[in-house]
Design a protein around this motif. Structure first.
Motif, PDB file in Angstrom:
ATOM      1  N   UNK A  96     -19.359 -14.780  -5.902  1.00 22.48           N
ATOM      2  CA  UNK A  96     -17.927 -14.402  -5.713  1.00 22.48           C
ATOM      3  C   UNK A  96     -18.018 -13.117  -5.176  1.00 22.48           C
ATOM      4  N   UNK A  97     -16.817 -12.949  -4.152  1.00 27.93           N
ATOM      5  CA  UNK A  97     -16.367 -11.850  -3.732  1.00 27.93           C
ATOM      6  C   UNK A  97     -15.772 -11.166  -5.083  1.00 27.93           C
ATOM      7  N   UNK A  98     -15.776  -9.822  -4.996  1.00 27.70           N
ATOM      8  CA  UNK A  98     -14.983  -8.907  -6.042  1.00 27.70           C
ATOM      9  C   UNK A  98     -13.633  -8.874  -5.730  1.00 27.70           C
ATOM     10  N   UNK A  99     -12.666  -9.651  -6.304  1.00 28.99           N
ATOM     11  CA  UNK A  99     -11.211  -9.696  -5.830  1.00 28.99           C
ATOM     12  C   UNK A  99     -10.694  -8.142  -5.845  1.00 28.99           C
ATOM     13  N   UNK A 100     -10.013  -7.602  -4.986  1.00 32.26           N
ATOM     14  CA  UNK A 100      -9.655  -6.199  -4.847  1.00 32.26           C
ATOM     15  C   UNK A 100      -7.885  -6.393  -4.710  1.00 32.26           C
ATOM     16  N   UNK A 101      -7.401  -5.045  -5.172  1.00 33.43           N
ATOM     17  CA  UNK A 101      -5.798  -4.962  -4.859  1.00 33.43           C
ATOM     18  C   UNK A 101      -5.112  -5.187  -3.978  1.00 33.43           C
ATOM     19  N   UNK A 102      -5.669  -5.332  -2.503  1.00 38.15           N
ATOM     20  CA  UNK A 102      -5.188  -5.610  -1.349  1.00 38.15           C
ATOM     21  C   UNK A 102      -4.853  -7.167  -1.380  1.00 38.15           C
ATOM     22  N   UNK A 103      -5.540  -7.946  -1.861  1.00 37.76           N
ATOM     23  CA  UNK A 103      -5.294  -9.325  -2.028  1.00 37.76           C
ATOM     24  C   UNK A 103      -4.283  -9.655  -2.681  1.00 37.76           C
ATOM     25  N   UNK A 104      -3.632  -8.908  -3.610  1.00 31.29           N
ATOM     26  CA  UNK A 104      -2.481  -9.110  -4.433  1.00 31.29           C
ATOM     27  C   UNK A 104      -1.264  -9.211  -3.393  1.00 31.29           C
ATOM     28  N   UNK A 105      -1.514  -8.606  -2.354  1.00 34.70           N
ATOM     29  CA  UNK A 105      -0.384  -8.702  -1.311  1.00 34.70           C
ATOM     30  C   UNK A 105      -0.151  -9.940  -0.992  1.00 34.70           C
ATOM     31  N   UNK A 106      -1.055 -10.860  -0.713  1.00 31.44           N
ATOM     32  CA  UNK A 106      -0.994 -12.316  -0.572  1.00 31.44           C
ATOM     33  C   UNK A 106      -0.326 -13.086  -1.406  1.00 31.44           C
ATOM     34  N   UNK A 107      -0.612 -12.515  -2.896  1.00 36.09           N
ATOM     35  CA  UNK A 107      -0.049 -13.281  -3.831  1.00 36.09           C
ATOM     36  C   UNK A 107       1.504 -13.090  -3.964  1.00 36.09           C
ATOM     37  N   UNK A 108       1.819 -11.644  -3.651  1.00 40.26           N
ATOM     38  CA  UNK A 108       3.200 -11.400  -3.680  1.00 40.26           C
ATOM     39  C   UNK A 108       4.044 -11.907  -2.290  1.00 40.26           C
ATOM     40  N   UNK A 109       3.087 -12.257  -1.203  1.00 38.23           N
ATOM     41  CA  UNK A 109       3.765 -12.755  -0.106  1.00 38.23           C
ATOM     42  C   UNK A 109       4.146 -14.295  -0.217  1.00 38.23           C
ATOM     43  N   UNK A 110       3.476 -14.767  -0.790  1.00 36.34           N
ATOM     44  CA  UNK A 110       3.731 -16.484  -0.965  1.00 36.34           C
ATOM     45  C   UNK A 110       4.497 -16.754  -2.339  1.00 36.34           C
ATOM     46  N   UNK A 111       4.395 -15.811  -3.148  1.00 33.29           N
ATOM     47  CA  UNK A 111       5.135 -16.369  -4.617  1.00 33.29           C
ATOM     48  C   UNK A 111       6.450 -16.907  -4.536  1.00 33.29           C
ATOM     49  N   UNK A 112       7.293 -16.003  -3.767  1.00 29.22           N
ATOM     50  CA  UNK A 112       8.925 -16.522  -3.650  1.00 29.22           C
ATOM     51  C   UNK A 112       8.939 -17.899  -3.082  1.00 29.22           C
ATOM     52  N   UNK A 113       8.189 -18.153  -2.228  1.00 25.95           N
ATOM     53  CA  UNK A 113       8.078 -19.666  -1.471  1.00 25.95           C
ATOM     54  C   UNK A 113       7.515 -20.596  -2.375  1.00 25.95           C
ATOM     55  N   UNK A 114       6.437 -20.202  -3.353  1.00 27.03           N
ATOM     56  CA  UNK A 114       5.946 -21.249  -4.420  1.00 27.03           C
ATOM     57  C   UNK A 114       7.327 -21.481  -5.405  1.00 27.03           C
ATOM     58  N   UNK A 115       7.855 -20.433  -5.714  1.00 26.73           N
ATOM     59  CA  UNK A 115       9.001 -20.699  -6.958  1.00 26.73           C
ATOM     60  C   UNK A 115      10.031 -21.440  -6.345  1.00 26.73           C
ATOM     61  N   UNK A 116      10.242 -21.142  -5.178  1.00 24.20           N
ATOM     62  CA  UNK A 116      11.625 -21.916  -4.445  1.00 24.20           C
ATOM     63  C   UNK A 116      11.045 -23.497  -4.462  1.00 24.20           C
ATOM     64  N   UNK A 117       9.885 -23.585  -3.783  1.00 19.94           N
ATOM     65  CA  UNK A 117       9.470 -25.039  -3.928  1.00 19.94           C
ATOM     66  C   UNK A 117       9.424 -25.745  -5.223  1.00 19.94           C
ATOM     67  N   UNK A 118       8.827 -25.068  -6.402  1.00 15.36           N
ATOM     68  CA  UNK A 118       8.768 -25.699  -7.501  1.00 15.36           C
ATOM     69  C   UNK A 118      10.248 -25.847  -8.134  1.00 15.36           C
TER      70      UNK A 118
END
Length: 292
Positions: A96-118
């Motif tokens: 596994x790649x070691x997950x890094x804080x920069x990738x949290x940006x992706x989570x924040x970017x799509x989370x509002x859309x995920x919540x809206x769809x849900x």
């Protein structure tokens, strides 16, 4: 050979830091604390409140071994066996790649859309390509109870680690691990396709920091001759797996925004968001099929 470590917790912390300073480790104070706390079972509060607390010899031996590994260049979280990501403790493995804080940006970017769809449809289906530890998928599941996710990876060892993380976080009933080379064995349609793909050009791998080059799996780093091959694959093949009005979110290298945008727009996608990481670097692009 280093002198035997002291038994008292406070002295142990100071000696650990001194050894890592000598080894020119980037953050010797933090790494020493993480190692000593992890292998002694002590907390930072205990170290401050009771620096004379005696540490047993087995813990001291484990700390000594860990310090030798860190001084030899192995990343501290590889030694600990886990990494915190989006408030979740994720186990690591060699695949596994070691997950890094920069990738949290992706989570924040799509989370509002995920919540809206849900909220609108009662569910949101996420496909996480190159899931590794499961970081992106599991972060989204933890933040949206109506979401489900399929984590795709070519490495069976990575999928085993992602599945174990899902179980330990209580998310296994909403997470499916799938061994596949990108979309090869994927079926169904998803509201969100997310990926932190390999995006380092092959010739630049040797120029990476030692801790990345020597310990992260090469398959999670090497994006081909120009670092863009995975984006070409995703842009070319994603359409049949994406629900109408669904979105694709990808992490990128900080110089790749124009190239990746060009790849997706040529494939019929429109950009709907560009996001920077905490360092101010271009980090995540979000696309939608056709006109947004």
């Amino acid at each position: 050979m280093a002198d035997p470590l002291p038994e008292a917790l406070g002295l142990l912390l100071r000696e650990a830091r001194a050894r890592l300073v000598t080894a020119a480790v980037d953050d010797p104070t933090l790494d020493a604390r993480l190692i000593v706390e992890h292998f002694s079972g002590m907390t930072r509060t205990q170290a401050i409140a009771d620096p004379e607390r005696k540490i047993d010899r087995s813990a001291i031996a484990a700390i000594d071994a860990a310090l030798r590994r860190r001084a030899g260049g192995e990343p501290v979280h590889r030694i600990l066996g886990y990494r915190e990501f989006y408030g979740l403790r994720l186990l690591l493995s060699p695949e596994t790649l070691e997950p890094r804080p920069d990738t949290e940006t992706l989570v924040e970017a799509v989370l509002p859309f995920v919540k809206a769809i849900a909220a609108r449809e009662g569910e949101c289906r996420v496909l996480d390509l190159g899931t590794g530890t499961g970081a992106i998928a599991l972060a989204l599941l933890s933040a949206e109870p109506a979401a489900t996710a399929t984590g795709v990876d070519i490495a069976a060892g990575a999928l085993a680690t992602a599945s174990r993380n899902a179980r330990q976080l209580g998310l296994a009933d909403r997470f499916t691990a799938l061994e596949s080379n990108w979309f090869e064995k994927v079926s169904g349609r998803y509201h969100v396709i997310a990926a932190n793909p390999p995006y380092i050009s092959s010739q630049d791998i040797e120029n990476l920091q030692d801790e990345v080059r020597d310990f992260d799996p090469r398959t999670a780093l090497d994006g081909g001759e120009d670092g863009l091959d995975p984006y070409r694959t995703i842009a070319a093949e994603a359409e049949v797996f994406l629900k109408p009005e669904g979105r694709i979110a990808v992490e990128i290298g900080y110089t790749q925004q124009d190239d990746v945008t060009g790849i997706f727009t040529a494939a019929g996608y429109a950009p709907v968001g560009a996001f920077r990481d905490l360092g101010g670097n271009d980090r995540v692009l979000v696309f939608q099929r056709g006109n947004p």
